[in-house]
Design an enzyme around this catalytic site. Sequence first.
Site, PDB file in Angstrom:
ATOM      1  N   GLU A  77      14.814 -44.361  27.241  1.00  0.00           N
ATOM      2  CA  GLU A  77      15.537 -43.835  25.753  1.00  0.00           C
ATOM      3  C   GLU A  77      15.266 -42.464  26.208  1.00  0.00           C
ATOM      4  O   GLU A  77      14.446 -41.868  26.218  1.00  0.00           O
ATOM      5  CB  GLU A  77      14.083 -44.505  25.438  1.00  0.00           C
ATOM      6  CG  GLU A  77      13.356 -44.987  24.884  1.00  0.00           C
ATOM      7  CD  GLU A  77      14.189 -46.097  23.624  1.00  0.00           C
ATOM      8  OE1 GLU A  77      15.283 -45.211  23.244  1.00  0.00           O
ATOM      9  OE2 GLU A  77      14.440 -47.669  23.600  1.00  0.00           O
ATOM     10  N   ARG A  87       7.748 -52.722  11.394  1.00  0.00           N
ATOM     11  CA  ARG A  87       7.984 -54.326  11.489  1.00  0.00           C
ATOM     12  C   ARG A  87       7.222 -55.348  10.921  1.00  0.00           C
ATOM     13  O   ARG A  87       7.014 -56.127  10.090  1.00  0.00           O
ATOM     14  CB  ARG A  87       9.572 -54.462  12.055  1.00  0.00           C
ATOM     15  CG  ARG A  87      10.183 -55.641  12.374  1.00  0.00           C
ATOM     16  CD  ARG A  87      11.214 -55.554  13.576  1.00  0.00           C
ATOM     17  NE  ARG A  87      10.768 -56.182  14.695  1.00  0.00           N
ATOM     18  CZ  ARG A  87       9.840 -56.900  14.905  1.00  0.00           C
ATOM     19  NH1 ARG A  87       9.698 -57.987  14.252  1.00  0.00           N
ATOM     20  NH2 ARG A  87       9.648 -56.861  16.241  1.00  0.00           N
ATOM     21  N   CYS A 140       6.016 -48.131  20.580  1.00  0.00           N
ATOM     22  CA  CYS A 140       6.562 -47.895  21.756  1.00  0.00           C
ATOM     23  C   CYS A 140       7.069 -46.248  21.632  1.00  0.00           C
ATOM     24  O   CYS A 140       6.787 -45.994  22.118  1.00  0.00           O
ATOM     25  CB  CYS A 140       8.360 -48.523  22.196  1.00  0.00           C
ATOM     26  SG  CYS A 140       7.316 -49.988  22.948  1.00  0.00           S
ATOM     27  N   HIS A 164      12.658 -48.796  27.553  1.00  0.00           N
ATOM     28  CA  HIS A 164      12.277 -50.754  27.162  1.00  0.00           C
ATOM     29  C   HIS A 164      13.416 -51.795  27.837  1.00  0.00           C
ATOM     30  O   HIS A 164      14.379 -51.679  28.490  1.00  0.00           O
ATOM     31  CB  HIS A 164      13.218 -50.848  25.524  1.00  0.00           C
ATOM     32  CG  HIS A 164      11.727 -50.272  24.636  1.00  0.00           C
ATOM     33  ND1 HIS A 164      12.426 -48.882  23.653  1.00  0.00           N
ATOM     34  CD2 HIS A 164      11.230 -50.537  24.052  1.00  0.00           C
ATOM     35  CE1 HIS A 164      11.479 -49.428  22.523  1.00  0.00           C
ATOM     36  NE2 HIS A 164      10.642 -49.908  23.225  1.00  0.00           N
TER      37      HIS A 164
HETATM   38  N1  PCA Z   1       7.338 -52.855  22.650  1.00  0.00           N
HETATM   39  C1  PCA Z   1       7.591 -52.467  21.537  1.00  0.00           C
HETATM   40  C2  PCA Z   1       5.748 -52.399  21.436  1.00  0.00           C
HETATM   41  C3  PCA Z   1       4.770 -53.115  22.560  1.00  0.00           C
HETATM   42  C4  PCA Z   1       6.266 -53.538  23.393  1.00  0.00           C
HETATM   43  O1  PCA Z   1       6.613 -53.347  24.196  1.00  0.00           O
HETATM   44  C5  PCA Z   1       7.931 -51.412  20.965  1.00  0.00           C
HETATM   45  O2  PCA Z   1       9.119 -51.672  21.121  1.00  0.00           O
HETATM   46  O3  PCA Z   1       7.587 -50.537  19.850  1.00  0.00           O
END
Ligand code: PCA
Length: 201
Positions: A77, A87, A140, A164
């Site tokens: 990111e 969401r 996140c 991610h």
């Molecule tokens: N993914 C979520 C929150 C916790 C996770 O592992 C996100 O992409 O916000």
Amino acid sequence: MRLLVTGFEPFDNESINPSKEVLNLLVPEEGIEIVTAVLPVVRFESLKRMEEKINEVKPDLILSIGQAGGRNCLSVERIGINCDDYRIPDAAGNQPCDEKIAEDGPDAYFATLPIRKMTEAASAAGIPAVISDTAGTYVCNHVLYGTLHMCHEKYPHIRCGFIHVPYLPAQCAGKNAPSMSLNDIAAGIQCAIRVLREESV
Ligand code: PCA
């Protein structure tokens, strides 16, 4: 050099979260000590736990990891934005709509880790990885923005970033969704960690 790597608890009716599972597969690199922690998928609690870990571990670097179901590669990111717009409710039932994370904070912060080198290192090792320009507006992004804000205000020597990761194959039974094996996810994250070590010597 001490690196704090965080993952998240499972959420959204899942029983596993690859970001938590991968923490057990990471190995220290020479010159870099790795400490791991699991964060709750809860709006303010996640950052509270993060700050507790910062004070306990005193890291030089923070790499947070989260699951991004539906993405097909590691997403390093670039930016966290000052927006909570969930969401689905978090694990404590919070579902903010268009709210700020920090009332007095700037609109966004760029990650302070070498995102391009981290992405290229994973790709060169055969692990699909891209730079992502949005970490979403769920927990996140809350952790990415919130950690960058906290470090900007209180711990300016700490550099932070976020990756991610896709679903694990086991999460995709009966779903038409992309996934990545835990070993590949771990290999990609390890490549990124190696870049951090090389950058910091
Ligand atoms: N993914 C979520 C929150 C916790 C996770 O592992 C996100 O992409 O916000």
